[in-house]
Design an enzyme around this catalytic site. Structure first.
Site, PDB file in Angstrom:
ATOM      1  N   GLU A   1      -4.541  -9.124  -2.375  1.00  0.00           N
ATOM      2  CA  GLU A   1      -5.153  -8.710  -1.054  1.00  0.00           C
ATOM      3  C   GLU A   1      -5.060  -7.845  -0.782  1.00  0.00           C
ATOM      4  O   GLU A   1      -5.800  -7.591  -0.181  1.00  0.00           O
ATOM      5  CB  GLU A   1      -4.698 -10.167  -0.225  1.00  0.00           C
TER       6      GLU A   1
ATOM      7  N   HIS B   1      -9.988  -6.571  -5.088  1.00  0.00           N
ATOM      8  CA  HIS B   1      -9.521  -7.463  -6.621  1.00  0.00           C
ATOM      9  C   HIS B   1      -9.950  -6.700  -7.749  1.00  0.00           C
ATOM     10  O   HIS B   1      -9.122  -7.101  -8.551  1.00  0.00           O
ATOM     11  CB  HIS B   1     -10.010  -9.192  -5.984  1.00  0.00           C
TER      12      HIS B   1
ATOM     13  N   HIS C   1     -15.274  -6.815  -0.889  1.00  0.00           N
ATOM     14  CA  HIS C   1     -13.661  -7.042  -0.292  1.00  0.00           C
ATOM     15  C   HIS C   1     -13.402  -7.238  -1.940  1.00  0.00           C
ATOM     16  O   HIS C   1     -12.179  -7.672  -2.610  1.00  0.00           O
ATOM     17  CB  HIS C   1     -13.633  -8.714   0.299  1.00  0.00           C
ATOM     18  N   GLU C   2     -14.293  -8.354  -2.134  1.00  0.00           N
ATOM     19  CA  GLU C   2     -13.764  -8.560  -4.457  1.00  0.00           C
ATOM     20  C   GLU C   2     -13.770  -7.421  -4.866  1.00  0.00           C
ATOM     21  O   GLU C   2     -13.342  -7.300  -6.316  1.00  0.00           O
ATOM     22  CB  GLU C   2     -15.135  -9.647  -4.532  1.00  0.00           C
TER      23      GLU C   2
END
Lengths: 490, 490
Positions: free
Chosen positions: A285, A259, A255-256
């Site tokens: 996101e 970003h 997820h990170e």
């Protein structure tokens, strides 16, 4: 120097100081000694006062009057600068400093309260932060809707009413699908066992390499709440490790990475300008969720990841890649947003969106927040909140004043659905590459269509430009029905 | 608000931003990804520009005209503010920014050049930094001596000529003692063996606890060049590990602890004022050297440390505490300043002092520095420089523009000699405590006489106040003769 050059030089300083502020935030959550919290709050307030003065410099108004943009990027820079100048000029410097100081303090208090499971420890800090944010929202709204004014910090051009309408369209098919899945006769088993920290961190680093993260311009550390911070050549991510549940670490990391790879992929020409970062939080996101879900939890990539897991942890009690894929996509009601499956995730967000709108409107007092949270949670999830750290104390956001941020998570899901539809249409052999652990084709598409442009366009326009169509919730619902329909044999 | 209150509020912002700058410096040497160097240089330049504007704010001049100090601390604050205002007003903002940017860049280049042993890689950066520092020195000196102007940043009230005179008095007895020691028939053996990193770091942390370092307001990390940074509630230290030589790590750590415990010991009432830090670099160094040498290498503490070493590393080839104590105080010519014994250390400094004075005066070109260094080193140490990383590339200082800093190390040794004489006179049972690993009595004396006052007085006055007499080189020479005379049976 032309007015445009003056403007750009001034914005460059602001962007550089914003990076410094971001680094302080990173340090606070990863490295800072716990006794330094009060002093750090003073430091951040001093830097915030400097930023505020720069952002409200009267010369900005003059330059904006006369600056002639040389190209599209220049026009976008002026658009951002005008919006920022107006936004910050509406907030008195004392309020900006107080917010920086109180949110820095409140973050430390929140972390303690969460560890100790003591809502009363956090409540006074939350009250101070909310009071300041409401004051700020009034000032920003200038007669308009205060919640919309806060939302504009994260998703310019969107309103609370639009979000509410989107959520109202999304909720029924989501809940129906969730209910069908939970009622299915075949339920996948969760992973069980002991997964040593070192192995998880090694795998997290390998995921970083596969997903195109440039470690020479970033780093991976541990933090209570995983996050990504920084732009350009210094984009850092954090993760967390639960030795009983490796998926927590691995999918937080993916997820990170979404970003971070987005920030690292912005054209160097945009660096230290308002374009040198993601277009909006929703778009940000969308990258994180596309990495995590559409790619990370796909059957194709799960096959590769299953092999990596076996190489790292030996036989970990999962019979084959199909069972592993099912475990990655196991749907079950749980307390923690960041660990939620794709069907429950948006219900977590809708809960927070409604509660924070009520908080900002003054319809809900902080003292009543825990009760309201617990009641709503039980209604939506048919599960009781067992402890505050699993309830309203779980997220850092409100402690650091991020009201209006939560809905961008679901917006990101909606955007990721659109992007994936467009990406699959352009890359028919995507799954073959993913099955080898090769994310490069997808990364190349995303970088070309989206990452490199940074904040050249606003959020919705960024997605529309990348996809070739205007975003809506349709593709997300279709994707969820397909993935979970197949997995649960609906 | 009175003019004094306005002044204090303004200084508080400056001090807070200086702490932020310090944190960026720490991050750069410990955590920053290597690809972020250029961007970080921009960030630091932007922050430096802000600090420069704050330090040269025209209102400062007005407040300083009319501020009435309420007490001695207030008078000291005004003294510091007046000096700082004058200092910074003499440096144009563009020069201040350029210095911040170039030194940030040069530090990364220096680190690479040192690793690769490539002087040519560092030379252009050194030339740029020196040119800017010479320009700054001219501006600061305002017709006076440029080197003195740079020295005043680190040791206000001292001149290059005074330092040269002090060094001229110190040198003959030092060299005579060194020659006698090297000619002694009995030479202690160095430690040999393998000392795993984890054990060294555990011991380093234990030393931190013994020497009164508050880990809740600090942290210990690894860096190429050990350093201490920050004030008040966020004072961080670094160390380095050589698995073949544990004394490198342990005594670097004790040294940095001296700096850090000083900063942590300043009265909280002085926090975020110009008094909330060490009085001068010479006084700072005196704390580091007193910890490292007078306390750390004493026979009494060596007895305790020998037991700790055995507990950590088992039998490490040292027969008893006497042999360990001799190994801690082994005198031998070596290339590296930070690893030098107490007799050679000041010769390292005198070399750097003479070379940097010549660089600042324009009598020595950066291109000729390596040759000049190597020639002088061989003359002073009867040892050839075997590689640049062991020669002029060994120290970070010049890369980050610290010209005028080196002599404060020897000044610190001179001050530490004075302090130890006064401390021993007041604490006759000091050795009994040290033999138990108990540094508390010495810490209490130092905190009461020196640490808590911060920068209330200038360097020399701080030492005179703590000792009860004006500092000179006598006590240091007497102490060295006693310690090394006994160890080498002279």
């Amino acid at each position: 120097m032309s007015a445009f050059d003056d403007l750009k030089a001034h914005l460059r300083q602001i962007c550089a100081l914003e990076q410094v502020m971001g680094r302080l935030g990173w340090d606070q959550e990863t490295m800072m000694p716990r006794g330094a919290a009060a002093q750090r709050a003073e430091e951040m307030a001093a830097l915030e006062a400097v930023l505020h003065a720069r952002r409200t410099d009267p010369r900005l108004g003059e330059w904006l009057e006369s600056a002639a943009p040389p190209d599209d990027a220049g026009a976008a820079i002026i658009r951002h600068a005008r919006r920022g100048h107006r936004r910050h000029s509406r907030v008195p410097v004392d309020l900006a400093s107080a917010l920086a100081r109180e949110t820095s303090r409140a973050q430390g208090i929140w972390a303690e309260a969460r560890t100790r499971d003591e809502p009363a420890h956090f409540l006074p800090a939350l009250e101070r932060v909310l009071a300041l944010k409401r004051e700020e929202a009034q000032a920003l709204a200038d007669g308009g809707n205060p919640y919309d004014a806060l939302l504009a910090d994260f998703e310019p051009g969107m309103t609370g009413a639009e979000i509410a309408a989107l959520f109202a369209r999304l909720r029924p098919p989501l809940v129906a699908l969730r209910d069908a899945v939970l009622g299915a006769p075949l339920q996948p088993a969760p992973l069980k066992g002991h997964f040593p920290r070192e192995g998880q961190m090694r795998l997290a680093r390998r995921l970083g390499e596969r997903f195109g993260y440039d470690f020479a311009r970033g780093r991976l550390d541990l933090a209570v709440h995983p996050f990504s911070s920084g732009s350009g050549d210094d984009v850092r991510i954090t993760t967390r490790v639960d030795e009983g549940d490796p998926l927590n670490c691995l999918f937080s990391t993916i997820h990170e990475l979404g970003h971070a790879v987005y920030e690292q992929g912005v054209d160097a020409a945009h660096a230290l300008t308002p374009l040198g970062q993601g277009a909006s939080m929703g778009v940000h996101e969308s990258q994180a969720r596309l990495f995590e879900n559409q790619l990370g939890r796909s059957r194709a990539l799960a096959g590769w990841l299953f092999g990596e897991m076996q190489a790292e942890f030996g036989d970990f009690g999962c019979t084959d890649a199909d069972a592993f894929h099912a475990a990655l996509n196991r749907v079950h009601p749980g307390h923690i947003r960041t660990e939620a499956d794709e069907l429950h995730y948006n219900l977590h967000i809708m809960l927070r969106f409604d509660l924070e709108r009520a908080l900002v409107a003054g319809d809900l007092a902080p003292a009543d927040l825990e009760g309201a949270w617990n009641e709503r949670f039980e209604a939506d999830f048919e599960l009781k909140v067992d402890r505050p750290a699993h309830g309203f104390l779980q997220d850092v956001h409100w402690s650091i004043g991020l009201f209006g941020y939560f809905p961008t998570y679901t917006l990101g899901n909606v955007y990721s659905g659109c992007l994936m539809q467009a990406l699959r249409a352009d890359l028919p052999s995507l799954d073959a590459a993913l099955a080898e652990g090769d994310v490069t084709p997808a990364l190349r598409w995303l970088k070309d269509r989206l990452h490199r442009h940074g904040a050249l366009r606003d959020g919705r326009e960024t997605i529309a430009h990348a996809c070739g169509f205007a975003p809506d919730e349709g593709p997300l619902i279709a994707y969820l029905k397909e993935r979970f329909g197949a997995l649960y044999r609906l």
